[in-house]
Write a protein that holds these residues in place. Structure first.
Motif, PDB file in Angstrom:
ATOM      1  N   HIS A  78       0.842  -1.196   0.000  1.00  0.00           N
ATOM      2  CA  HIS A  78       0.000   0.000   0.000  1.00  0.00           C
ATOM      3  C   HIS A  78       0.879   1.248   0.000  1.00  0.00           C
ATOM      4  O   HIS A  78       1.634   1.472   0.950  1.00  0.00           O
ATOM      5  CB  HIS A  78      -0.916   0.004   1.215  1.00  0.00           C
ATOM      6  N   VAL A  79       0.750   2.043  -1.047  1.00  0.00           N
ATOM      7  CA  VAL A  79       1.584   3.231  -1.225  1.00  0.00           C
ATOM      8  C   VAL A  79       0.721   4.475  -1.011  1.00  0.00           C
ATOM      9  O   VAL A  79      -0.188   4.749  -1.788  1.00  0.00           O
ATOM     10  CB  VAL A  79       2.207   3.273  -2.642  1.00  0.00           C
ATOM     11  N   ILE A  80       1.016   5.214   0.055  1.00  0.00           N
ATOM     12  CA  ILE A  80       0.268   6.441   0.297  1.00  0.00           C
ATOM     13  C   ILE A  80       0.806   7.557  -0.604  1.00  0.00           C
ATOM     14  O   ILE A  80       1.941   7.491  -1.076  1.00  0.00           O
ATOM     15  CB  ILE A  80       0.317   6.871   1.781  1.00  0.00           C
ATOM     16  N   ASP A  81      -0.009   8.558  -0.826  1.00  0.00           N
ATOM     17  CA  ASP A  81       0.422   9.706  -1.635  1.00  0.00           C
ATOM     18  C   ASP A  81       1.381  10.569  -0.813  1.00  0.00           C
ATOM     19  O   ASP A  81       1.070  10.943   0.315  1.00  0.00           O
ATOM     20  CB  ASP A  81      -0.793  10.552  -2.048  1.00  0.00           C
ATOM     21  N   VAL A  82       2.537  10.867  -1.379  1.00  0.00           N
ATOM     22  CA  VAL A  82       3.502  11.737  -0.694  1.00  0.00           C
ATOM     23  C   VAL A  82       3.802  13.006  -1.503  1.00  0.00           C
ATOM     24  O   VAL A  82       4.435  13.914  -0.995  1.00  0.00           O
ATOM     25  CB  VAL A  82       4.811  10.992  -0.330  1.00  0.00           C
ATOM     26  N   TYR A  83       3.358  13.065  -2.763  1.00  0.00           N
ATOM     27  CA  TYR A  83       3.475  14.262  -3.607  1.00  0.00           C
ATOM     28  C   TYR A  83       4.904  14.771  -3.741  1.00  0.00           C
ATOM     29  O   TYR A  83       5.165  15.968  -3.773  1.00  0.00           O
ATOM     30  CB  TYR A  83       2.539  15.368  -3.112  1.00  0.00           C
ATOM     31  N   ASN A  84       5.851  13.828  -3.794  1.00  0.00           N
ATOM     32  CA  ASN A  84       7.259  14.148  -3.993  1.00  0.00           C
ATOM     33  C   ASN A  84       7.870  12.902  -4.627  1.00  0.00           C
ATOM     34  O   ASN A  84       7.905  11.840  -3.994  1.00  0.00           O
ATOM     35  CB  ASN A  84       7.908  14.469  -2.639  1.00  0.00           C
ATOM     36  N   ASP A  85       8.321  13.020  -5.867  1.00  0.00           N
ATOM     37  CA  ASP A  85       8.792  11.843  -6.598  1.00  0.00           C
ATOM     38  C   ASP A  85       9.919  11.110  -5.891  1.00  0.00           C
ATOM     39  O   ASP A  85       9.931   9.873  -5.852  1.00  0.00           O
ATOM     40  CB  ASP A  85       9.231  12.228  -8.017  1.00  0.00           C
ATOM     41  N   VAL A  86      10.871  11.849  -5.327  1.00  0.00           N
ATOM     42  CA  VAL A  86      12.009  11.207  -4.667  1.00  0.00           C
ATOM     43  C   VAL A  86      11.531  10.390  -3.470  1.00  0.00           C
ATOM     44  O   VAL A  86      11.902   9.219  -3.302  1.00  0.00           O
ATOM     45  CB  VAL A  86      13.069  12.256  -4.244  1.00  0.00           C
ATOM     46  N   LYS A  87      10.689  10.990  -2.632  1.00  0.00           N
ATOM     47  CA  LYS A  87      10.158  10.277  -1.460  1.00  0.00           C
ATOM     48  C   LYS A  87       9.260   9.116  -1.892  1.00  0.00           C
ATOM     49  O   LYS A  87       9.277   8.056  -1.279  1.00  0.00           O
ATOM     50  CB  LYS A  87       9.363  11.238  -0.565  1.00  0.00           C
ATOM     51  N   TRP A  88       8.478   9.326  -2.938  1.00  0.00           N
ATOM     52  CA  TRP A  88       7.555   8.287  -3.407  1.00  0.00           C
ATOM     53  C   TRP A  88       8.330   7.076  -3.925  1.00  0.00           C
ATOM     54  O   TRP A  88       8.011   5.939  -3.579  1.00  0.00           O
ATOM     55  CB  TRP A  88       6.630   8.867  -4.484  1.00  0.00           C
ATOM     56  N   VAL A  89       9.362   7.303  -4.735  1.00  0.00           N
ATOM     57  CA  VAL A  89      10.178   6.207  -5.262  1.00  0.00           C
ATOM     58  C   VAL A  89      10.816   5.447  -4.106  1.00  0.00           C
ATOM     59  O   VAL A  89      10.810   4.205  -4.079  1.00  0.00           O
ATOM     60  CB  VAL A  89      11.248   6.731  -6.252  1.00  0.00           C
ATOM     61  N   LYS A  90      11.352   6.169  -3.139  1.00  0.00           N
ATOM     62  CA  LYS A  90      11.964   5.528  -1.979  1.00  0.00           C
ATOM     63  C   LYS A  90      10.936   4.671  -1.235  1.00  0.00           C
ATOM     64  O   LYS A  90      11.234   3.535  -0.839  1.00  0.00           O
ATOM     65  CB  LYS A  90      12.553   6.599  -1.047  1.00  0.00           C
ATOM     66  N   LEU A  91       9.738   5.184  -1.059  1.00  0.00           N
ATOM     67  CA  LEU A  91       8.672   4.452  -0.378  1.00  0.00           C
ATOM     68  C   LEU A  91       8.296   3.185  -1.143  1.00  0.00           C
ATOM     69  O   LEU A  91       8.192   2.102  -0.558  1.00  0.00           O
ATOM     70  CB  LEU A  91       7.448   5.354  -0.194  1.00  0.00           C
TER      71      LEU A  91
END
Length: 189
Positions: A78-91
Motif C-alpha cells: 500500500h503506497v500512500i500519496d507523498v506528492y514528492n517523486d524522490v520520497k515516493w520512489v523511496k517508499l
C-alpha cells in the motif's frame, strides 16, 4: 516447474476500479514472473471521487478476478500519496523490499499511455516489461464517472470487478460519493 524471467514484477497503479486492461497486464505478468506485486497507489484511508475504494477493497476486487492458484502468486503493498517523486520512489522501493528477498530479480510492468506514466522511468534498476496499449487504452476516469451516474460499463470490466461494483452500489458510501459527484457536476455547468 516453469522458469520465469522475473521473481517479481511490480505493477503500480490506483486500480480505481480494476478493469480489463489491468487484468490483461496481470495475466501477462503472471506468464513472466513467479509473483506479481501490486503497488496500490493512493492507499490513504480518505475516500474521494478520484479514489473511492480503500486499498483493502481494491485487493478484494482484484483478487476476485483470479483463480486460487493465481491469487497465491499476487501480493500487495500500500503506497500512500507523498506528492514528492524522490520520497515516493523511496517508499515504493522500501515496500517492495519488505515482500521480496535481496537477490530476487525484480521488474516493473506497465504501459506508457500518456504523460501520467512518467513514473515508470523512475525505477531504472528494475528491468521494464513494457506493454503495448491494451484493450483500446481503457481509462478508469470515464469509467468512474459513469459509475457515479449509476452505470457499470460491463464491456470494460472482468466479472469479479463487475460483481464488486454492483455490491458497492448498495453501500451508503457509494450514495455519498454519487451525491458529491452530482453536486460537483452541477457546479461545472
Amino acid at each position: 516447474m516453469t522458469a520465469y524471467a522475473f521473481d517479481h514484477l511490480v505493477f503500480i497503479g490506483r486500480f480505481q476500479p480494476f478493469h480489463l486492461a489491468h487484468l490483461q497486464t496481470v495475466e501477462i505478468a503472471l506468464q513472466h514472473s513467479q509473483q506479481v506485486i501490486f503497488a496500490l497507489g493512493s492507499a490513504q484511508a480518505e475516500r474521494n471521487l478520484k479514489n473511492p475504494f480503500l486499498a483493502t477493497e481494491r485487493e478484494q476486487m482484484i483478487l476476485s478476478n483470479f483463480s486460487v492458484a493465481d491469487q497465491a502468486r499476487i501480493q500487495f503493498v500500500h503506497v500512500i500519496d507523498v506528492y514528492n517523486d524522490v520520497k515516493w520512489v523511496k517508499l515504493v522501493k522500501q515496500l517492495v523490499a519488505s515482500v521480496t528477498h535481496a537477490n530476487d530479480k525484480i521488474g516493473l510492468i506497465g504501459h506508457f499511455k500518456d504523460e501520467s506514466s512518467y513514473y515508470l522511468q523512475l525505477f531504472p534498476e528494475w528491468e521494464m516489461l513494457e506493454l503495448d496499449s491494451l484493450v483500446g487504452s481503457i481509462s478508469a476516469t470515464p469509467l468512474r464517472e459513469a459509475y457515479y451516474r449509476g452505470e457499470i460499463q460491463t464491456q470494460f470490466f472482468p466479472q469479479g470487478s463487475i460483481q464488486f461494483l454492483q455490491e458497492f452500489q448498495n453501500n451508503e458510501i457509494y450514495r455519498k460519493l454519487q451525491h458529491k459527484y452530482q453536486q460537483q457536476d452541477m457546479s461545472n455547468i
